[in-house]
Design an enzyme around this catalytic site. Structure first.
Site, PDB file in Angstrom:
ATOM      1  N   GLY A 222       0.818  -1.204   0.000  1.00 43.37           N
ATOM      2  CA  GLY A 222       0.000   0.000   0.000  1.00 43.37           C
ATOM      3  C   GLY A 222       0.847   1.247   0.000  1.00 43.37           C
ATOM      4  O   GLY A 222       1.674   1.457   0.894  1.00 43.37           O
TER       5      GLY A 222
ATOM      6  N   LYS B 272     -14.220   3.814  15.400  1.00 47.20           N
ATOM      7  CA  LYS B 272     -14.011   5.260  15.609  1.00 47.20           C
ATOM      8  C   LYS B 272     -14.249   6.049  14.329  1.00 47.20           C
ATOM      9  O   LYS B 272     -14.623   7.222  14.386  1.00 47.20           O
ATOM     10  CB  LYS B 272     -12.626   5.518  16.194  1.00 47.20           C
ATOM     11  CG  LYS B 272     -11.448   5.021  15.354  1.00 47.20           C
ATOM     12  CD  LYS B 272     -10.961   6.031  14.344  1.00 47.20           C
ATOM     13  CE  LYS B 272      -9.824   5.466  13.519  1.00 47.20           C
ATOM     14  NZ  LYS B 272      -9.374   6.410  12.461  1.00 47.20           N
TER      15      LYS B 272
ATOM     16  N   ASN C 158     -12.633  10.642   7.290  1.00 37.93           N
ATOM     17  CA  ASN C 158     -13.989  10.310   7.732  1.00 37.93           C
ATOM     18  C   ASN C 158     -14.700  11.535   8.297  1.00 37.93           C
ATOM     19  O   ASN C 158     -15.888  11.738   8.039  1.00 37.93           O
ATOM     20  CB  ASN C 158     -13.914   9.181   8.756  1.00 37.93           C
ATOM     21  CG  ASN C 158     -13.355   7.911   8.142  1.00 37.93           C
ATOM     22  OD1 ASN C 158     -14.024   7.240   7.375  1.00 37.93           O
ATOM     23  ND2 ASN C 158     -12.111   7.585   8.469  1.00 37.93           N
TER      24      ASN C 158
ATOM     25  N   VAL D 289      -9.621   6.791   0.229  1.00 34.94           N
ATOM     26  CA  VAL D 289     -10.646   5.920   0.800  1.00 34.94           C
ATOM     27  C   VAL D 289     -10.988   6.380   2.220  1.00 34.94           C
ATOM     28  O   VAL D 289     -10.108   6.595   3.047  1.00 34.94           O
ATOM     29  CB  VAL D 289     -10.163   4.461   0.830  1.00 34.94           C
ATOM     30  CG1 VAL D 289     -11.186   3.566   1.527  1.00 34.94           C
ATOM     31  CG2 VAL D 289      -9.906   3.966  -0.588  1.00 34.94           C
TER      32      VAL D 289
END
Length: 379
Positions: free
Chosen positions: A17, A206, A271, A294
């Site tokens: 990654g 979370k 997020n 993402v």
């Protein structure tokens, strides 16, 4: 099972990654005098990195140490895999199963690299944690030896060597200690534990509450509301985790309240950003298509919803975020309905706990005594 002995220094590390977090950890390990190979699925990223020592997409202003080399887009072969000391997985949870299925034939159980996972999420469709994905694809012995790292750790601050601390956990304490030793530096402190289930759940959940916090800010609410979301979010996370079979104490640590506070309080969190833009009235599809990376909290909300239903847990904030993301509920309506709920007891753990963890431990060939050690650690 334990991994091969680790060198005193100059470990060979393959990072799967080249995203924001994988890149920063590759840089951190490269700065720590390890030889690091960073796998990317895009050929242009590999070529650009090896030409300029820069990531074309993430941390673009950062110059990586010469000890970091990009590889890909093909996954390295068995000879390469068996010549490294550490495999570090920093790819989204939704892509992990396919990657491990490709990798498994190259893994030698008699010469196993230390396997570390830093992804945070719940697999859509199976509701599986990373532990179960590893067991399904690579076998129980490899899953038991896996180590997990989680905590409040923004990538751009790590590469600037700002003081950071994380939690490191494994069912095999020796593996957790190895992972901690690999990463530990004066500016990067590691704390070890034996509750990988709790580390995984806290790191995944979370992100759901970070969406809620961002949504609140996007709607124009201020500090009282954010503090409420963080505190009640921690309560919901702890209830879910305890019912699943994790230790409630794990949620009071770096991977729990530490990471929750960070992601709920900063626009650097992807997020939080999703939630903020939802609060401003943007559609989820548009946000996902323009975010540029993402946001694990979106698919994780689906998995969390299923787990909450299976466990019979009262988690109104998580359920409201699911309705906003996937049922088209208006954000202001969701807030109003949450605030109109009747009074309830503030702190309450579920009366029964642990059956999902027991099922997972059975798959791994562990007994209930292991679960008791997780649920009731020595203080």
């Amino acid at each position: 099972m334990v991994s091969k002995p680790q060198p005193a220094q100059n470990s060979k590390v393959l990072v799967f990654g080249a995203g924001n977090f994988g890149s920063c950890l590759a840089s951190h390990l490269g700065d720590s005098q390890h030889d690091v190979y960073m796998w990317a699925r895009e050929e242009n990223i590999v070529k650009h990195f090896n030409l300029h020592q820069r990531n074309l997409v993430y941390l673009t202003d950062h110059v990586f140490p010469p000890s970091v080399t990009a590889v890909g887009p093909q996954i390295p072969d068995a000879d390469f895999i068996n010549n490294v000391d550490v495999l570090l997985f920093a790819i989204p949870t939704q892509f992990l199963r396919a990657t491990l299925q490709i990798l498994r034939p190259s893994l030698n159980l008699n010469n196993l690299p230390l396997m570390i996972f830093v992804n945070k999420g719940i697999e859509v469709g199976t509701n599986a944690l990373t532990l179960e994905i590893i067991a399904d694809t690579c076998g129980a012995e490899i899953a038991k030896a896996a180590a997990f790292i989680s905590g409040p750790s923004f990538a751009k601050e790590i590469v600037r060597r700002q003081p950071t601390s994380v939690s490191v956990a494994s069912f095999t304490e020796q593996e957790a200690n190895k992972a901690a030793a690999l990463f530990h530096q004066p500016h990067f402190r590691c704390y070890t534990g034996v509750d990988p289930i709790g580390i995984e759940l806290s790191g995944a959940l979370k992100n759901v509450y970070a969406i809620a916090s961002g949504m609140s800010d996007g709607l124009g609410y201020e500090n009282n509301t954010r503090a409420m979301i963080i505190t009640r979010g921690l309560s919901e996370m702890t209830c879910i985790g305890t019912a699943y079979g994790a230790s409630p104490l794990t949620f009071l640590g770096l991977s729990g309240v530490g990471d929750l506070f960070l992601t709920c309080s900063s626009s650097n969190s992807r997020n939080y950003t999703v939630g903020y833009r939802l609060g401003k009235g943007e559609s989820l599809d548009y946000i996902i298509n323009t975010l540029g990376s993402v946001a694990e909290g979106v698919p994780t909300t689906k998995g969390a919803k299923k787990i909450i239903e299976e466990l019979g847990i009262n988690a109104p904030i998580a359920n409201s975020i699911y309705d906003v993301l996937f049922n088209g509920k208006d954000t202001r309506v969701a807030v109003r309905e949450l605030m109109e709920l009747p009074p309830s007891r503030e702190l309450e753990l579920p009366p029964t706990a642990g059956w999902p963890a027991r099922r997972l431990l059975t798959k791994l060939g562990l007994d209930t005594e292991q679960l008791n050690q997780i649920m009731h650690p020595q203080l």
